[in-house]
Design a protein around this motif. Structure first.
Motif, PDB file in Angstrom:
ATOM      1  N   TYR A   4       0.834  -1.198   0.000  1.00  0.00           N
ATOM      2  CA  TYR A   4       0.000   0.000   0.000  1.00  0.00           C
ATOM      3  C   TYR A   4       0.868   1.247   0.000  1.00  0.00           C
ATOM      4  O   TYR A   4       1.981   1.244   0.505  1.00  0.00           O
ATOM      5  CB  TYR A   4      -0.892   0.029   1.251  1.00  0.00           C
ATOM      6  CG  TYR A   4      -1.863  -1.120   1.320  1.00  0.00           C
ATOM      7  CD1 TYR A   4      -3.131  -1.011   0.766  1.00  0.00           C
ATOM      8  CD2 TYR A   4      -1.507  -2.319   1.928  1.00  0.00           C
ATOM      9  CE1 TYR A   4      -4.026  -2.067   0.825  1.00  0.00           C
ATOM     10  CE2 TYR A   4      -2.396  -3.383   1.983  1.00  0.00           C
ATOM     11  CZ  TYR A   4      -3.658  -3.243   1.433  1.00  0.00           C
ATOM     12  OH  TYR A   4      -4.540  -4.292   1.485  1.00  0.00           O
ATOM     13  N   ASP A   5       0.319   2.320  -0.569  1.00  0.00           N
ATOM     14  CA  ASP A   5       0.924   3.647  -0.498  1.00  0.00           C
ATOM     15  C   ASP A   5       0.035   4.480   0.415  1.00  0.00           C
ATOM     16  O   ASP A   5      -1.167   4.583   0.184  1.00  0.00           O
ATOM     17  CB  ASP A   5       0.996   4.302  -1.879  1.00  0.00           C
ATOM     18  CG  ASP A   5       1.907   3.542  -2.831  1.00  0.00           C
ATOM     19  OD1 ASP A   5       2.817   2.849  -2.350  1.00  0.00           O
ATOM     20  OD2 ASP A   5       1.701   3.655  -4.039  1.00  0.00           O
ATOM     21  N   HIS A  16       5.586   4.639   0.255  1.00  0.00           N
ATOM     22  CA  HIS A  16       5.289   3.658  -0.784  1.00  0.00           C
ATOM     23  C   HIS A  16       5.651   2.243  -0.362  1.00  0.00           C
ATOM     24  O   HIS A  16       6.597   2.021   0.381  1.00  0.00           O
ATOM     25  CB  HIS A  16       6.074   4.006  -2.059  1.00  0.00           C
ATOM     26  CG  HIS A  16       5.725   5.330  -2.633  1.00  0.00           C
ATOM     27  ND1 HIS A  16       4.600   5.542  -3.392  1.00  0.00           N
ATOM     28  CD2 HIS A  16       6.349   6.526  -2.551  1.00  0.00           C
ATOM     29  CE1 HIS A  16       4.551   6.807  -3.764  1.00  0.00           C
ATOM     30  NE2 HIS A  16       5.603   7.434  -3.259  1.00  0.00           N
ATOM     31  N   GLY A  17       4.859   1.286  -0.868  1.00  0.00           N
ATOM     32  CA  GLY A  17       5.184  -0.129  -0.723  1.00  0.00           C
ATOM     33  C   GLY A  17       5.106  -0.674   0.691  1.00  0.00           C
ATOM     34  O   GLY A  17       5.938  -1.481   1.080  1.00  0.00           O
ATOM     35  N   TRP A  26      -0.205  -0.879  11.129  1.00  0.00           N
ATOM     36  CA  TRP A  26       0.669   0.183  11.627  1.00  0.00           C
ATOM     37  C   TRP A  26       1.736   0.535  10.600  1.00  0.00           C
ATOM     38  O   TRP A  26       2.255  -0.327   9.907  1.00  0.00           O
ATOM     39  CB  TRP A  26       1.345  -0.232  12.925  1.00  0.00           C
ATOM     40  CG  TRP A  26       0.423  -0.132  14.088  1.00  0.00           C
ATOM     41  CD1 TRP A  26      -0.377  -1.122  14.567  1.00  0.00           C
ATOM     42  CD2 TRP A  26       0.179   1.016  14.886  1.00  0.00           C
ATOM     43  NE1 TRP A  26      -1.097  -0.659  15.627  1.00  0.00           N
ATOM     44  CE2 TRP A  26      -0.779   0.654  15.855  1.00  0.00           C
ATOM     45  CE3 TRP A  26       0.676   2.314  14.895  1.00  0.00           C
ATOM     46  CZ2 TRP A  26      -1.255   1.541  16.806  1.00  0.00           C
ATOM     47  CZ3 TRP A  26       0.210   3.196  15.848  1.00  0.00           C
ATOM     48  CH2 TRP A  26      -0.737   2.814  16.789  1.00  0.00           C
ATOM     49  N   MET A  27       2.055   1.814  10.509  1.00  0.00           N
ATOM     50  CA  MET A  27       3.149   2.279   9.664  1.00  0.00           C
ATOM     51  C   MET A  27       3.928   3.344  10.404  1.00  0.00           C
ATOM     52  O   MET A  27       3.404   4.003  11.289  1.00  0.00           O
ATOM     53  CB  MET A  27       2.613   2.870   8.355  1.00  0.00           C
ATOM     54  CG  MET A  27       1.782   4.138   8.536  1.00  0.00           C
ATOM     55  SD  MET A  27       1.629   5.111   7.047  1.00  0.00           S
ATOM     56  CE  MET A  27       2.703   6.474   7.392  1.00  0.00           C
ATOM     57  N   GLU A  28       5.197   3.464  10.061  1.00  0.00           N
ATOM     58  CA  GLU A  28       6.026   4.545  10.579  1.00  0.00           C
ATOM     59  C   GLU A  28       6.459   5.368   9.379  1.00  0.00           C
ATOM     60  O   GLU A  28       7.022   4.835   8.423  1.00  0.00           O
ATOM     61  CB  GLU A  28       7.248   4.001  11.313  1.00  0.00           C
ATOM     62  CG  GLU A  28       8.094   5.106  11.917  1.00  0.00           C
ATOM     63  CD  GLU A  28       9.248   4.567  12.748  1.00  0.00           C
ATOM     64  OE1 GLU A  28      10.244   5.280  12.868  1.00  0.00           O
ATOM     65  OE2 GLU A  28       9.141   3.433  13.256  1.00  0.00           O
ATOM     66  N   CYS A  29       6.167   6.657   9.409  1.00  0.00           N
ATOM     67  CA  CYS A  29       6.481   7.525   8.287  1.00  0.00           C
ATOM     68  C   CYS A  29       7.988   7.554   8.049  1.00  0.00           C
ATOM     69  O   CYS A  29       8.774   7.729   8.980  1.00  0.00           O
ATOM     70  CB  CYS A  29       5.967   8.938   8.535  1.00  0.00           C
ATOM     71  SG  CYS A  29       6.339  10.079   7.191  1.00  0.00           S
ATOM     72  N   GLU A  30       8.384   7.376   6.791  1.00  0.00           N
ATOM     73  CA  GLU A  30       9.798   7.383   6.426  1.00  0.00           C
ATOM     74  C   GLU A  30      10.408   8.775   6.538  1.00  0.00           C
ATOM     75  O   GLU A  30      11.609   8.913   6.658  1.00  0.00           O
ATOM     76  CB  GLU A  30       9.959   6.878   4.992  1.00  0.00           C
ATOM     77  CG  GLU A  30       9.502   5.451   4.812  1.00  0.00           C
ATOM     78  CD  GLU A  30       9.382   5.057   3.352  1.00  0.00           C
ATOM     79  OE1 GLU A  30       9.581   5.912   2.468  1.00  0.00           O
ATOM     80  OE2 GLU A  30       9.080   3.885   3.102  1.00  0.00           O
ATOM     81  N   ALA A  46      -5.707   2.584   1.897  1.00  0.00           N
ATOM     82  CA  ALA A  46      -5.327   2.600   3.313  1.00  0.00           C
ATOM     83  C   ALA A  46      -5.633   3.986   3.868  1.00  0.00           C
ATOM     84  O   ALA A  46      -5.222   4.995   3.313  1.00  0.00           O
ATOM     85  CB  ALA A  46      -3.855   2.280   3.467  1.00  0.00           C
ATOM     86  N   ILE A  47      -6.352   4.029   4.977  1.00  0.00           N
ATOM     87  CA  ILE A  47      -6.761   5.294   5.588  1.00  0.00           C
ATOM     88  C   ILE A  47      -6.146   5.385   6.979  1.00  0.00           C
ATOM     89  O   ILE A  47      -6.410   4.536   7.835  1.00  0.00           O
ATOM     90  CB  ILE A  47      -8.293   5.380   5.697  1.00  0.00           C
ATOM     91  CG1 ILE A  47      -8.927   5.203   4.321  1.00  0.00           C
ATOM     92  CG2 ILE A  47      -8.713   6.695   6.332  1.00  0.00           C
ATOM     93  CD1 ILE A  47     -10.414   5.001   4.352  1.00  0.00           C
TER      94      ILE A  47
END
Length: 64
Positions: A4-5, A16-17, A26-30, A46-47
């Motif tokens: 997902y992006d 991205h990816g 969960w994501m951590e902003c690059e 993805a929201i």
């Protein structure tokens, strides 16, 4: 596994990816390093969830 992006709700940078199923959303902003929980909408987008902490960070960055 689908990638997902996701646009960071704090800094606006697109990450991205991301393998969101592997991290349970969960994501951590690059770019800014903020950890954000997301959900996958029925259309596959993805929201990110906006929490009080994220809103505070966003307002602080805009004020500077």
């Amino acid at each position: 596994m689908k990638q997902y992006d996701v646009k960071c709700p704090v800094c606006g940078k697109i990450n991205h990816g991301l393998f969101l199923e592997e991290t349970k959303g969960w994501m951590e902003c690059e770019h800014c390093g903020v950890s954000v929980e997301t959900t996958i909408a029925p259309d596959g987008c993805a929201i990110p969830f906006l929490t009080a902490e994220i809103c505070k960070l966003r307002l602080t960055r805009e004020a500077v």
